[in-house]
Scaffold this active site. Structure first.
Site, mmCIF file in Angstrom:
data_model
loop_
_atom_site.group_PDB
_atom_site.id
_atom_site.type_symbol
_atom_site.label_atom_id
_atom_site.label_comp_id
_atom_site.label_asym_id
_atom_site.label_seq_id
_atom_site.Cartn_x
_atom_site.Cartn_y
_atom_site.Cartn_z
ATOM 1 N N ARG A 165 84.267 -18.867 -19.170
ATOM 2 C CA ARG A 165 84.385 -18.554 -17.744
ATOM 3 C C ARG A 165 83.884 -17.133 -17.483
ATOM 4 N NH1 ARG A 165 90.439 -21.328 -17.273
ATOM 5 N NH2 ARG A 165 89.781 -23.293 -18.283
ATOM 6 N N GLY A 221 93.452 -29.827 -6.881
ATOM 7 C CA GLY A 221 93.674 -28.573 -7.584
ATOM 8 C C GLY A 221 93.445 -27.374 -6.691
ATOM 9 N N THR A 227 97.020 -32.260 -21.422
ATOM 10 C CA THR A 227 95.641 -31.851 -21.173
ATOM 11 C C THR A 227 94.889 -31.859 -22.504
ATOM 12 O OG1 THR A 227 96.177 -30.552 -19.211
ATOM 13 C CG2 THR A 227 94.138 -29.999 -20.356
ATOM 14 N N SER A 259 102.336 -27.118 -14.204
ATOM 15 C CA SER A 259 101.598 -26.634 -15.361
ATOM 16 C C SER A 259 102.494 -25.935 -16.377
ATOM 17 C CB SER A 259 100.508 -25.662 -14.896
ATOM 18 O OG SER A 259 99.890 -25.017 -15.991
ATOM 19 N N LYS A 286 95.129 -36.161 -19.619
ATOM 20 C CA LYS A 286 94.278 -35.549 -18.592
ATOM 21 C C LYS A 286 93.029 -34.946 -19.243
ATOM 22 C CE LYS A 286 94.320 -31.878 -15.078
ATOM 23 N NZ LYS A 286 93.257 -31.035 -15.657
ATOM 24 N N PRO A 297 97.863 -30.097 -11.906
ATOM 25 C CA PRO A 297 98.449 -28.897 -12.522
ATOM 26 C C PRO A 297 97.477 -27.722 -12.482
ATOM 27 C CG PRO A 297 97.706 -30.424 -14.220
ATOM 28 C CD PRO A 297 97.504 -31.124 -12.915
ATOM 29 N N THR A 298 97.908 -26.654 -11.874
ATOM 30 C CA THR A 298 97.182 -25.385 -11.908
ATOM 31 C C THR A 298 98.198 -24.292 -12.187
ATOM 32 O OG1 THR A 298 97.391 -25.190 -9.488
ATOM 33 C CG2 THR A 298 95.309 -26.067 -10.344
ATOM 34 N N ARG A 348 87.468 -33.394 -1.413
ATOM 35 C CA ARG A 348 87.481 -32.454 -0.287
ATOM 36 C C ARG A 348 87.725 -33.120 1.057
ATOM 37 N NH1 ARG A 348 88.047 -29.944 -4.119
ATOM 38 N NH2 ARG A 348 86.912 -28.124 -4.913
ATOM 39 N N GLY A 395 89.138 -33.531 -9.289
ATOM 40 C CA GLY A 395 87.843 -32.862 -9.297
ATOM 41 C C GLY A 395 86.956 -33.266 -8.132
ATOM 42 N N GLY A 396 86.738 -32.330 -7.207
ATOM 43 C CA GLY A 396 85.764 -32.529 -6.148
ATOM 44 C C GLY A 396 86.267 -33.188 -4.885
ATOM 45 N N HIS A 424 88.360 -30.805 -15.743
ATOM 46 C CA HIS A 424 89.054 -29.518 -15.602
ATOM 47 C C HIS A 424 88.448 -28.695 -14.461
ATOM 48 C CE1 HIS A 424 92.099 -27.421 -18.255
ATOM 49 N NE2 HIS A 424 91.892 -26.511 -17.325
ATOM 50 N N ARG A 447 85.760 -26.203 -15.381
ATOM 51 C CA ARG A 447 86.170 -24.926 -15.973
ATOM 52 C C ARG A 447 86.120 -24.925 -17.499
ATOM 53 N NH1 ARG A 447 89.122 -21.726 -12.508
ATOM 54 N NH2 ARG A 447 90.732 -21.078 -13.982
ATOM 55 N N TYR A 455 100.040 -28.039 -22.352
ATOM 56 C CA TYR A 455 98.981 -27.605 -23.249
ATOM 57 C C TYR A 455 99.604 -27.535 -24.645
ATOM 58 C CZ TYR A 455 95.794 -25.986 -19.537
ATOM 59 O OH TYR A 455 94.938 -25.904 -18.479
#
Length: 353
Positions: free
Chosen positions: A165, A302, A156, A106, A224, A77-78, A283, A280-281, A248, A251, A130
């Site tokens: 941020r 994400g 979340t 999201s 999450k 979710p973004t 790639r 997360g991460g 997250h 973030r 949320y």
């Protein structure tokens, strides 16, 4: 020149998006240590391939919460996809449907749940919540998602307060004034209210509220943001159906473990009583294989999805998903795995470097 890896899509997005949008997508909290460590931590893990196995036919399919997906690579979710492509989450949903994987939508989607479902009616969709301080709003969102055919509710848990941020502060980013948050308003309000004031996240939300949410819906509840064995054990006690190990994307709280480093602790704590996922991460296809070897049922992407969306909308997201699925297929073949179920901890070791 063709885009041949996820970092190519990243470079394209950085070049073509506005600075404030790029900073919002890529930014982490504080010094961004955890954001960067999410990626670096995968490089501390080495693969232990097995050879002389028949890998003429490799099958990437698996299941999550009893639903089949074409690969253990789904969409995290973004929010605010309209920042990077006009059709926003509708394009993302169509790409997920075409790929045969799950898309977690999201709370802060820039398209309504109804429009997202209508544009991709056959896609597997979970809804991310949320929890806000308005209990009635929470109830309406959960019941609306269930009525629309969503298959799970993702809570979340790592956001009782927004992380620090710095890039967004420097850019004076104000999403409330620039985007219409359609999912946080009733259908009538959508046509009459020019801007919706975001309902504040409920900083008092706790384990007892999980029980309350379970009373509202038959949907399985996924948490999450879990990073410790203590919280994983509490999730088991509260009859949660799954955990997404996540920080997250770096973030929220900086200096917490990389997601892949926290995964083993959480998997051990739940003792097979629920499915565990990771974001997360991720790639490369090798990263997917490493996460599954350490106990994740699937991974969620994400930022790479937003890079693909910025590149070519729905088709860019499809390209990102197909690329990493093909990489994962290669990783399975080159480590001697014909089925996802054959991926296990014997395939990995932690580097001493």
């Amino acid at each position: 020149m063709p885009l041949v890896c996820l970092t190519d899509f990243q470079a394209y997005a950085q070049e073509h998006l506005s600075k404030s949008t790029w900073d919002f997508i890529e930014g982490g909290s504080d010094e961004c240590f955890t954001r960067d460590d999410n990626i670096a931590a995968f490089k501390k893990i080495r693969l232990r391939p097995r050879y002389l196995r028949d890998v003429r036919e490799v099958d990437t399919r698996t299941t999550i919460q009893g639903e089949e997906i074409m690969a253990p690579i789904c969409i995290a979710p973004t929010g605010f996809h309209c920042l990077v492509w006009p059709d926003g989450e509708m394009s993302t949903a169509r790409a997920a449907q075409a790929a045969g994987i799950c898309y977690i939508i999201s709370t802060y989607a820039s398209c309504s749940l109804e429009d997202i479902v209508a544009t991709a009616p056959r896609g597997l969709k979970w809804f991310q919540l949320y929890p806000t301080s308005d209990r009635q709003l929470n109830k309406q969102l959960v019941q609306r998602a269930e009525a629309l055919g969503f298959k799970a509710l993702v809570i979340t848990v790592d956001t009782p307060k927004m992380g620090n941020r710095r890039c967004d502060f420097r850019n004076q980013l104000d999403l409330q004034r620039n985007l219409l948050l359609k999912d946080l308003r009733s259908p009538k309000e959508r046509h009459t209210t020019p801007y919706f004031q975001m309902s504040p996240i409920d900083s008092s939300f706790c384990w007892n509220d999980i029980t309350w949410l379970q009373s509202l819906t038959r949907l399985p509840i996924i948490l999450k943001g879990i990073l410790t064995k203590e919280d994983a054990e509490l999730a088991v006690k509260h009859n949660v159906r799954g955990i997404i190990v996540s920080n997250h994307g770096g973030r929220q709280l900086d200096d917490v473990p990389a997601s892949i480093d926290a995964l083993t602790e959480v998997v051990a704590a739940v003792k097979g009583k629920m499915e565990v996922y990771l974001d997360g991460g991720i790639r490369t296809g090798n990263d997917v294989l490493k996460a599954l070897a350490l106990g994740a049922k699937c991974v969620f992407l994400g930022r790479p999805i937003l890079w693909g969306l910025a590149y070519k909308g729905e088709h860019g997201v499809e390209e990102v998903l197909n690329l990493i699925k093909n990489e994962f297929h290669t990783s399975m073949s080159l480590t001697g795995c014909r089925l996802v179920a054959e991926i296990n901890q014997d395939l990995v070791q932690f580097s001493r470097l």
